[in-house]
Design a protein around this motif. Structure first.
Motif, PDB file in Angstrom:
ATOM      1  N   GLN A   4      28.627  -4.457   9.378  1.00 40.23           N
ATOM      2  CA  GLN A   4      27.851  -5.097   8.314  1.00 40.23           C
ATOM      3  C   GLN A   4      26.357  -4.862   8.534  1.00 40.23           C
ATOM      4  O   GLN A   4      25.607  -4.601   7.579  1.00 40.23           O
ATOM      5  CB  GLN A   4      28.157  -6.603   8.294  1.00 40.23           C
ATOM      6  CG  GLN A   4      27.619  -7.330   7.079  1.00 40.23           C
ATOM      7  CD  GLN A   4      28.337  -6.925   5.788  1.00 40.23           C
ATOM      8  OE1 GLN A   4      29.553  -6.953   5.729  1.00 40.23           O
ATOM      9  NE2 GLN A   4      27.579  -6.521   4.781  1.00 40.23           N
TER      10      GLN A   4
ATOM     11  N   ASP B 188      23.978  -3.068   5.934  1.00 39.43           N
ATOM     12  CA  ASP B 188      22.868  -3.819   5.343  1.00 39.43           C
ATOM     13  C   ASP B 188      21.518  -3.159   5.607  1.00 39.43           C
ATOM     14  O   ASP B 188      20.654  -3.128   4.731  1.00 39.43           O
ATOM     15  CB  ASP B 188      22.808  -5.244   5.917  1.00 39.43           C
ATOM     16  CG  ASP B 188      23.939  -6.131   5.412  1.00 39.43           C
ATOM     17  OD1 ASP B 188      24.626  -5.734   4.446  1.00 39.43           O
ATOM     18  OD2 ASP B 188      24.136  -7.212   5.998  1.00 39.43           O
ATOM     19  N   TRP B 189      21.319  -2.673   6.843  1.00 39.86           N
ATOM     20  CA  TRP B 189      19.966  -2.289   7.264  1.00 39.86           C
ATOM     21  C   TRP B 189      19.722  -0.793   7.313  1.00 39.86           C
ATOM     22  O   TRP B 189      18.570  -0.360   7.243  1.00 39.86           O
ATOM     23  CB  TRP B 189      19.659  -2.900   8.628  1.00 39.86           C
ATOM     24  CG  TRP B 189      19.672  -4.390   8.604  1.00 39.86           C
ATOM     25  CD1 TRP B 189      20.589  -5.197   9.191  1.00 39.86           C
ATOM     26  CD2 TRP B 189      18.742  -5.253   7.942  1.00 39.86           C
ATOM     27  NE1 TRP B 189      20.283  -6.514   8.951  1.00 39.86           N
ATOM     28  CE2 TRP B 189      19.150  -6.571   8.179  1.00 39.86           C
ATOM     29  CE3 TRP B 189      17.593  -5.036   7.165  1.00 39.86           C
ATOM     30  CZ2 TRP B 189      18.454  -7.677   7.674  1.00 39.86           C
ATOM     31  CZ3 TRP B 189      16.905  -6.135   6.666  1.00 39.86           C
ATOM     32  CH2 TRP B 189      17.334  -7.430   6.917  1.00 39.86           C
TER      33      TRP B 189
END
Lengths: 333, 333
Positions: free
Chosen positions: A23, A27-28
């Motif tokens: 995740q 996300d990043w």
């Protein structure tokens, strides 16, 4: 340095939380994640394209990253089949599990036969120097917490994302395994030998352009007796120009230490600034990042307003509100 | 745990200073030193009986301790002959050199063949736990310095000797290789992996009688940016009840860090006490130990009187004056 892009291995994740490394990458560093590989019964989904190993290879993926942790952090026999096949398909493997890839003889043998690399990001792969304390060019921001696990990594990543969106020169500098897997590089500081901790942080944040910011991932807390030495090495090795105070307001005691109270934000400010000034007399505390996930929206807004009034510094929850005001504060230095 | 008593190996020491480990054993644990072994050209002399290996064995010596460092900390071919003969004679070997005994295949082979143990005290031999922060019984004293190498080990050993002479319950707890060789046990803290530093200090200073004092050897300085993380782990893992401030008044900058000023004793007192109180709210600063070796007797006495007046604490040079007043201060807690 781990080769990107990645195929994210979600395995047989029992729930979405087990896949928090995947995740984080999604996300990043979405550009690092070309697809996901899920086994039967997998309860996590990054919303990426499900790919076979061959499809991912064809799409350009270089490394299969274990983006999931199962109980005990072990590599299960079911996973092993996929990992062996991935090596044979031409992928490197990267993992932050306690159970090291290099401790599995079959993976080592196949990796050698196929000329592939096993990255155990929990283990240092560099001989770090002793810190010299020499002043470096460029600027550095460090997140320090009242406790462990209060959102220091999230804060640094959110600021990094905001700064790059604004066209500012910024680099997130990971000091833990999740951050290293997200970016493909960094220092697993809690696994470094004591004498070299501060030197590893200097190595991680070298000379840079005068207007470049390193966003250094924090670790532990100056007030957490199990890990405070690691935090101290970040404060002195990082030579931060700016500190962000991080806090989680519903914590009843220091994580894992019943009977140990959290310090106040004012105490953290004074202590961290005094210690940081040893390495950089110009260091300033510029903002406060609060993890309000256990508060209602209304309570969170009220709490942040109170902290901001008490401390005279911008106080935000970057998850709810973005990191814009923290970046404004950095930019004003 | 290294078996005592020792035969002290002085090798071909080029000068007395090169044999400072042997000197430390002779000064602080004379019962551990049954004799000395000197090679041709040796310029050091502990004043002990010169013995052959066979004579020392006959006299009861269990371990040959390398009490000398040559340039680069390497094991020379000339030494090697003696070390091999010692293993064959039935001695264990103990060394704090950078050049590890275990990295010398011939020594390893002979040790295995003879059933002897090679002790490299620079390398941890225990899997230390993560610190729990749980309060332990008994009392602990930690020496903290304005800089590295200002006399922290000497201070703790001098206090330990004085306390045992008075019949007080006291144990010197070494955290560096010289101290470990002197006593035969301890933690080489600067070689411990970051996450386990504070836990290693807890392990070193376990529950004890209520009136027992651990005298913990300090390392580094909270103000030395290369090593401050190690010091922090001592302050939090040690849970000291008492701190002794150590200082060397002629130092022009922090050791190895040009441009870094030493903190004042008042700054050290305030910083160390504030950090120590996280782990033990009852901690007190009880005295000051000054290394006045670079001052004349007259200047030393005047300096100590001034420090004592300024700080309101007993200030002594334990080398010139003994550690009696520091022990009085501990005993008053």
């Amino acid at each position: 340095m781990i080769h990107t892009p990645y195929l994210l291995f979600l395995g047989d994740a029992p729930d979405p939380l087990a896949a928090k490394v995947a995740q984080g990458i999604k996300d990043w560093r979405p550009d690092n994640a070309i697809g996901q590989f899920r086994m039967e019964g997998c309860k996590a989904d990054m919303g990426l394209t499900d790919m076979t190993l061959a499809e991912a290879k064809e799409a350009g993926a270089k490394t299969l990253v274990i983006g999931v942790a199962n109980r005990g952090g072990v590599i299960s026999p079911a996973w092993k089949k996929v990992l062996v096949a991935a090596l044979e398909e031409g992928f490197d493997l990267a993992s932050g599990l306690h159970n090291l890839l290099r401790d599995e003889p079959d993976l080592v043998a196949v990796a050698e036969a196929c000329g592939r690399t096993l990255h155990d990001v929990r283990v240092p792969s560099v001989d770090y120097p002793i810190a010299t304390g020499v002043k470096r060019t460029g600027k550095r921001c460090l997140a320090v917490g009242t406790d462990c696990s209060v959102g220091k990594m999230y804060t640094a990543l959110a600021m990094d994302a905001e700064m790059r969106e604004r066209g500012m020169k910024a680099t997130f500098r990971p000091t833990g395994q999740t951050g290293i897997l997200i970016t493909g590089d960094g220092v697993p500081l809690d696994a470094v030998v004591a004498d070299f901790m501060a030197g590893a942080v200097e190595w991680l944040t070298p000379d840079n352009d005068p207007d470049h910011w390193d966003l250094i991932e924090g670790q532990g807390s100056l007030f957490h007796v199990s890990y405070s030495g690691v935090t101290m090495a970040l404060v002195h090795g990082g030579q931060p120009d700016a500190l962000i105070l991080c806090h989680e307001p519903t914590r009843e005691h220091m994580r894992g230490l019943p009977g140990y109270d959290l310090p106040s934000l004012a105490t953290l400010r004074d202590t961290a600034l005094q210690l940081a000034s040893v390495a950089n007399s110009a260091c300033q505390v510029v903002g406060i990042s609060v993890n309000t996930q256990h508060l209602s929206e209304e309570d969170a807004v009220a709490y942040l307003a109170q902290v901001e009034a008490d401390m005279g510094l911008p106080a935000v929850d970057p998850f709810r509100q973005g990191a814009g005001r923290l970046v404004d504060a950095l930019d004003a230095i």
